[in-house]
Design a protein around this motif. Structure first.
Motif, PDB file in Angstrom:
ATOM      1  N   GLY A  96      70.973  23.754   3.917  1.00 61.67           N
ATOM      2  CA  GLY A  96      70.257  22.493   3.879  1.00 61.67           C
ATOM      3  C   GLY A  96      69.819  22.048   2.508  1.00 61.67           C
ATOM      4  O   GLY A  96      69.157  21.017   2.381  1.00 61.67           O
ATOM      5  N   THR A  97      70.204  22.786   1.450  1.00 60.71           N
ATOM      6  CA  THR A  97      69.802  22.444   0.076  1.00 60.71           C
ATOM      7  C   THR A  97      70.920  21.656  -0.598  1.00 60.71           C
ATOM      8  O   THR A  97      72.062  22.121  -0.670  1.00 60.71           O
ATOM      9  CB  THR A  97      69.522  23.712  -0.749  1.00 60.71           C
ATOM     10  OG1 THR A  97      68.500  24.463  -0.106  1.00 60.71           O
ATOM     11  CG2 THR A  97      69.095  23.352  -2.165  1.00 60.71           C
ATOM     12  N   ARG A  98      70.620  20.486  -1.114  1.00 54.04           N
ATOM     13  CA  ARG A  98      71.641  19.682  -1.770  1.00 54.04           C
ATOM     14  C   ARG A  98      71.762  20.072  -3.231  1.00 54.04           C
ATOM     15  O   ARG A  98      70.771  20.220  -3.946  1.00 54.04           O
ATOM     16  CB  ARG A  98      71.330  18.190  -1.663  1.00 54.04           C
ATOM     17  CG  ARG A  98      72.367  17.311  -2.371  1.00 54.04           C
ATOM     18  CD  ARG A  98      72.300  15.873  -1.941  1.00 54.04           C
ATOM     19  NE  ARG A  98      72.598  15.697  -0.534  1.00 54.04           N
ATOM     20  CZ  ARG A  98      73.826  15.700  -0.015  1.00 54.04           C
ATOM     21  NH1 ARG A  98      74.880  15.900  -0.813  1.00 54.04           N
ATOM     22  NH2 ARG A  98      74.002  15.515   1.270  1.00 54.04           N
ATOM     23  N   LEU A  99      73.010  20.228  -3.654  1.00 55.47           N
ATOM     24  CA  LEU A  99      73.288  20.546  -5.047  1.00 55.47           C
ATOM     25  C   LEU A  99      73.234  19.292  -5.903  1.00 55.47           C
ATOM     26  O   LEU A  99      73.621  18.208  -5.460  1.00 55.47           O
ATOM     27  CB  LEU A  99      74.679  21.159  -5.183  1.00 55.47           C
ATOM     28  CG  LEU A  99      74.841  22.641  -4.865  1.00 55.47           C
ATOM     29  CD1 LEU A  99      76.314  23.009  -4.872  1.00 55.47           C
ATOM     30  CD2 LEU A  99      74.093  23.473  -5.878  1.00 55.47           C
ATOM     31  N   THR A 100      72.790  19.450  -7.148  1.00 58.83           N
ATOM     32  CA  THR A 100      72.880  18.397  -8.153  1.00 58.83           C
ATOM     33  C   THR A 100      73.821  18.921  -9.231  1.00 58.83           C
ATOM     34  O   THR A 100      73.469  19.814  -9.990  1.00 58.83           O
ATOM     35  CB  THR A 100      71.508  18.076  -8.762  1.00 58.83           C
ATOM     36  OG1 THR A 100      70.616  17.682  -7.726  1.00 58.83           O
ATOM     37  CG2 THR A 100      71.634  16.970  -9.793  1.00 58.83           C
ATOM     38  N   GLY A 101      75.030  18.400  -9.267  1.00 57.38           N
ATOM     39  CA  GLY A 101      76.035  18.967 -10.157  1.00 57.38           C
ATOM     40  C   GLY A 101      76.479  20.313  -9.623  1.00 57.38           C
ATOM     41  O   GLY A 101      76.878  20.442  -8.471  1.00 57.38           O
ATOM     42  N   VAL A 131      79.457  27.448  -5.283  1.00 60.21           N
ATOM     43  CA  VAL A 131      78.026  27.723  -5.390  1.00 60.21           C
ATOM     44  C   VAL A 131      77.434  27.910  -3.992  1.00 60.21           C
ATOM     45  O   VAL A 131      77.698  27.121  -3.089  1.00 60.21           O
ATOM     46  CB  VAL A 131      77.286  26.576  -6.107  1.00 60.21           C
ATOM     47  CG1 VAL A 131      75.808  26.910  -6.273  1.00 60.21           C
ATOM     48  CG2 VAL A 131      77.919  26.288  -7.458  1.00 60.21           C
ATOM     49  N   TYR A 132      76.649  28.975  -3.853  1.00 64.26           N
ATOM     50  CA  TYR A 132      75.880  29.207  -2.623  1.00 64.26           C
ATOM     51  C   TYR A 132      74.443  28.752  -2.845  1.00 64.26           C
ATOM     52  O   TYR A 132      73.849  29.018  -3.904  1.00 64.26           O
ATOM     53  CB  TYR A 132      75.855  30.688  -2.265  1.00 64.26           C
ATOM     54  CG  TYR A 132      77.150  31.247  -1.720  1.00 64.26           C
ATOM     55  CD1 TYR A 132      77.529  30.999  -0.409  1.00 64.26           C
ATOM     56  CD2 TYR A 132      77.979  32.034  -2.520  1.00 64.26           C
ATOM     57  CE1 TYR A 132      78.707  31.521   0.104  1.00 64.26           C
ATOM     58  CE2 TYR A 132      79.150  32.556  -2.017  1.00 64.26           C
ATOM     59  CZ  TYR A 132      79.516  32.302  -0.699  1.00 64.26           C
ATOM     60  OH  TYR A 132      80.681  32.820  -0.202  1.00 64.26           O
ATOM     61  N   VAL A 133      73.884  28.091  -1.856  1.00 64.45           N
ATOM     62  CA  VAL A 133      72.472  27.694  -1.875  1.00 64.45           C
ATOM     63  C   VAL A 133      71.893  27.928  -0.477  1.00 64.45           C
ATOM     64  O   VAL A 133      72.644  28.040   0.499  1.00 64.45           O
ATOM     65  CB  VAL A 133      72.291  26.207  -2.269  1.00 64.45           C
ATOM     66  CG1 VAL A 133      72.646  25.985  -3.720  1.00 64.45           C
ATOM     67  CG2 VAL A 133      73.124  25.304  -1.354  1.00 64.45           C
ATOM     68  N   VAL A 156      72.837  30.788   4.067  1.00 65.78           N
ATOM     69  CA  VAL A 156      73.369  30.004   2.953  1.00 65.78           C
ATOM     70  C   VAL A 156      74.441  29.027   3.420  1.00 65.78           C
ATOM     71  O   VAL A 156      75.011  29.164   4.498  1.00 65.78           O
ATOM     72  CB  VAL A 156      73.974  30.926   1.866  1.00 65.78           C
ATOM     73  CG1 VAL A 156      72.915  31.810   1.256  1.00 65.78           C
ATOM     74  CG2 VAL A 156      75.121  31.767   2.437  1.00 65.78           C
ATOM     75  N   GLU A 157      74.688  28.039   2.593  1.00 64.91           N
ATOM     76  CA  GLU A 157      75.869  27.196   2.699  1.00 64.91           C
ATOM     77  C   GLU A 157      76.508  27.151   1.313  1.00 64.91           C
ATOM     78  O   GLU A 157      75.885  27.567   0.325  1.00 64.91           O
ATOM     79  CB  GLU A 157      75.515  25.791   3.175  1.00 64.91           C
ATOM     80  CG  GLU A 157      74.696  24.979   2.189  1.00 64.91           C
ATOM     81  CD  GLU A 157      74.490  23.547   2.665  1.00 64.91           C
ATOM     82  OE1 GLU A 157      75.128  22.641   2.095  1.00 64.91           O
ATOM     83  OE2 GLU A 157      73.690  23.352   3.602  1.00 64.91           O
ATOM     84  N   LEU A 158      77.744  26.674   1.229  1.00 64.28           N
ATOM     85  CA  LEU A 158      78.402  26.689  -0.066  1.00 64.28           C
ATOM     86  C   LEU A 158      79.121  25.386  -0.311  1.00 64.28           C
ATOM     87  O   LEU A 158      79.417  24.618   0.606  1.00 64.28           O
ATOM     88  CB  LEU A 158      79.379  27.859  -0.167  1.00 64.28           C
ATOM     89  CG  LEU A 158      80.669  27.802   0.655  1.00 64.28           C
ATOM     90  CD1 LEU A 158      81.727  28.680   0.012  1.00 64.28           C
ATOM     91  CD2 LEU A 158      80.403  28.264   2.074  1.00 64.28           C
ATOM     92  N   ALA A 159      79.386  25.143  -1.587  1.00 70.60           N
ATOM     93  CA  ALA A 159      80.117  23.957  -2.016  1.00 70.60           C
ATOM     94  C   ALA A 159      81.015  24.328  -3.172  1.00 70.60           C
ATOM     95  O   ALA A 159      80.668  25.191  -3.987  1.00 70.60           O
ATOM     96  CB  ALA A 159      79.146  22.855  -2.436  1.00 70.60           C
TER      97      ALA A 159
END
Length: 339
Positions: free
Chosen positions: A248-253, A243-245, A227-230
């Protein structure tokens, strides 16, 4: 029409109806199975079909074949107990069977002992479901080895190896030459971060990852991947959200189109009440948290409020399969700070 004849007709109709129902069910199951084994990514057709992940299958097959071949070779000694005219054909046939089994056994053991390597980029991760209530899962990854083919066959892997990669990762597969069974997945590189942490919300996380109440390892276990987080904004003064995703997954909002795990924290009663209100709205419920409460409040829609008295921690999101189950387990096993 007599009463007996009517019963016979109804019986035939019932049998026909049952047969039709079973045939339609079989067709539907076959279509469902075919649909879950076909996919596409990056302009490539992907087929998830073939043998399941059994990395020691060649070893066990080879040992069984050697055992059978040894028994067949021993059986040649029993040919002398048969009539003379039978001895030569039986001896020749038994010898052929024994040699064939022994050669196949050696071939299987050799296949298990040798290793080939396939390196490339993971185009897709996939899970297929089988058995009663879809309880049996098979884990797959589709790897583009750079050969340029338009159709890629997915590779069956263990759950542990599946959870070590994400789409976009570069891997090296250690496989058996003939059976193509994966012994090990070597992760060469994960995708670079697509989001910033802590970014513009650095003031909320002065110690970075050390400030998080849900560590990355716990999030990876829920999402079943690295995971990565923002850090993302939350409309409650004194609260913070991250938020963890999958890497390499870009968050939208503050959400992801795929698996995600969102954590909202508040350490003071006023902020905690505001965070609880947002969680209740998400689940279509009325706020229930009160200062001093301890425990977990389930608001549905995958939103859980973990309360430790003065503050709360909201967990929501979903993984790849059986959405919400991992999030629920996380909420009920977290140990919030004692304040």
């Amino acid at each position: 029409m007599s009463k007996v004849d009517l019963k016979d007709v109804l019986g035939v109709v019932a049998v026909i109806a049952i047969v039709v129902f079973m045939v339609r069910s079989s067709i539907d199951d076959a279509r469902k199975d075919r649909a879950q084994r076909r996919s596409s990514a990056a302009g490539r057709d992907i087929v998830y079909d073939g043998v399941a992940h059994r990395p020691r299958s060649a070893l066990w097959t080879g040992l069984v074949l050697l055992w059978l071949g040894g028994n067949a070779a021993t059986a040649v000694l029993l040919v002398g107990y048969f009539p003379g005219s039978w001895r030569m054909p039986l001896a020749a046939g038994t010898a052929v069977v024994a040699v064939t089994l022994l050669l196949l056994g050696v071939r299987s053991l050799t296949d298990h002992a040798r290793t080939e390597h396939v390196a490339g980029r993971v185009l897709q991760r996939h899970i297929t479901y089988h058995g009663e209530d879809d309880q049996t899962r098979q884990y797959w990854i589709a790897v583009d080895d750079g050969s340029g083919v338009s159709r890629i066959r997915g590779t069956a892997v263990s759950r542990m190896d599946y959870e070590r990669v994400v789409t976009g990762a570069t891997v090296r597969l250690h496989v058996t030459p003939r059976g193509r069974q994966v012994k090990f997945v070597e992760v060469l590189a994960l995708p670079g971060p697509a989001n910033e942490f802590p970014g513009e919300h650095a003031a909320l996380f002065p110690r970075g990852v050390d400030d998080l109440k849900v560590a990355p390892a716990r999030a990876a276990a829920v999402l079943g991947s690295p995971v990565e987080l923002a850090a993302v904004p939350v409309a409650v003064a004194g609260a913070r959200r991250y938020v963890y995703v999958p890497a390499g997954t870009r968050l939208t909002g503050d959400r992801s189109g795929g698996p995600y795990l969102q954590i909202t924290e508040a350490d003071e009663p006023d902020a905690a009440a505001g965070v609880d209100r947002l969680a209740a709205e998400r689940g279509g419920k009325s706020p229930r948290w009160r200062s001093g409460d301890r425990g977990v409040i389930d608001y549905g829609s995958r939103a859980y409020v973990v309360s430790w008295g003065r503050g709360v921690l909201v967990v929501e999101g979903h993984g790849e399969s059986h959405a919400g189950s991992g999030v629920s387990h996380l909420a009920y096993t977290l140990k919030p700070p004692k304040r």
